[in-house]
Design a protein around this motif. Structure first.
Motif, mmCIF file in Angstrom:
data_model
loop_
_atom_site.group_PDB
_atom_site.id
_atom_site.type_symbol
_atom_site.label_atom_id
_atom_site.label_comp_id
_atom_site.label_asym_id
_atom_site.label_seq_id
_atom_site.Cartn_x
_atom_site.Cartn_y
_atom_site.Cartn_z
ATOM 1 N N ARG A 189 4.938 10.114 -25.609
ATOM 2 C CA ARG A 189 6.037 10.793 -24.930
ATOM 3 C C ARG A 189 6.337 10.167 -23.575
ATOM 4 N N ALA A 190 5.322 9.601 -22.940
ATOM 5 C CA ALA A 190 5.519 8.994 -21.620
ATOM 6 C C ALA A 190 6.111 7.593 -21.708
ATOM 7 N N ASP A 191 6.049 6.983 -22.883
ATOM 8 C CA ASP A 191 6.531 5.619 -23.068
ATOM 9 C C ASP A 191 8.022 5.648 -23.409
ATOM 10 N N GLU A 192 8.861 5.436 -22.419
ATOM 11 C CA GLU A 192 10.296 5.530 -22.625
ATOM 12 C C GLU A 192 10.830 4.414 -23.515
ATOM 13 N N SER A 193 10.096 3.320 -23.632
ATOM 14 C CA SER A 193 10.547 2.214 -24.473
ATOM 15 C C SER A 193 10.453 2.555 -25.961
ATOM 16 N N GLY A 194 9.611 3.522 -26.315
ATOM 17 C CA GLY A 194 9.420 3.888 -27.711
ATOM 18 C C GLY A 194 8.446 2.998 -28.453
#
Length: 208
Positions: free
Chosen positions: A43-48
């Motif tokens: 969830r914290a990884d905006e890059s996916g």
């Protein structure tokens, strides 16, 4: 229903280099800690990127590592929910043709909104079901976790209905196949109940 049994093949790479412990208490601690860490990290990884790696993991490495971590967790728990999501994903990836057959039969027979909640096209091809289950898993890591669990539960109910009706079709001519499908339907119904309970617990802030 072998597609829901653990494990299926031995992975060559570790699941974040985490393994179980001989201690039941330690295994439980590791299960809950890793599940929380993975969901939080994705969830914290905006890059996916983390989410896509987690979705692709079983295709690349099998499910043994995940089983080692989460298969013994309580049904209504974060690791228990993730374990069931991965089992559903694996089952569909391994035999999308049968999954599509049972899903379509269930969609036609089940007088509920479950097919709409699950979100598959009507009718759904095997390839579209693979896309659907990956989207549900992606939603668990990046979207509304409770909604993802509710979609998975609805999917299980549709497939359980389909398996039950197809089992009835086979009862007179192929009783062994009918028995296999009945077992599958029961397991899917159990998963649906577990995942729905997990969704309620997540919304209540008590799913750990």
């Amino acid at each position: 229903m072998s597609e829901f049994h653990r494990p299926v093949r031995r992975p060559s790479a570790s699941f974040d280099n985490l393994a179980g412990s001989a201690s039941a208490a330690e295994r439980s601690r590791v299960a809950h800690a890793t599940a929380a860490a993975l969901v939080s990290r994705a969830r914290a990884d905006e890059s996916g990127t983390s989410t896509e790696r987690l979705i692709a993991f079983t295709d690349e490495h099998g499910i043994d590592e995940i089983a080692e971590l989460w298969s013994g967790a309580p049904a209504v728990s974060l690791p228990g929910a993730l374990w069931r999501l991965y089992l559903l994903q694996l089952a569909i990836h391994r035999d999308a043709q049968t999954a599509a057959l049972l899903y379509e039969r269930g969609r036609v027979e089940l007088p509920t909104v479950d097919a709409a909640v699950a979100g598959a096209p009507a009718p759904a091809s095997p390839e579209e079901l693979v896309v659907l289950i990956d989207a549900i898993l992606r939603g668990a890591f990046r979207g509304d976790f409770a909604v993802a669990l509710e979609r998975a539960a609805a999917f299980c109910r549709v497939q359980a209905s389909g398996a039950t009706h197809v089992a009835d079709d086979y009862e007179a001519t192929e009783p062994a196949r009918a028995s296999e499908l009945t077992t599958r339907a029961l397991r899917l119904s159990t998963y649906a109940r577990d995942l729905a309970s997990c969704a309620n617990a997540w919304r209540a802030g008590i799913l750990t």
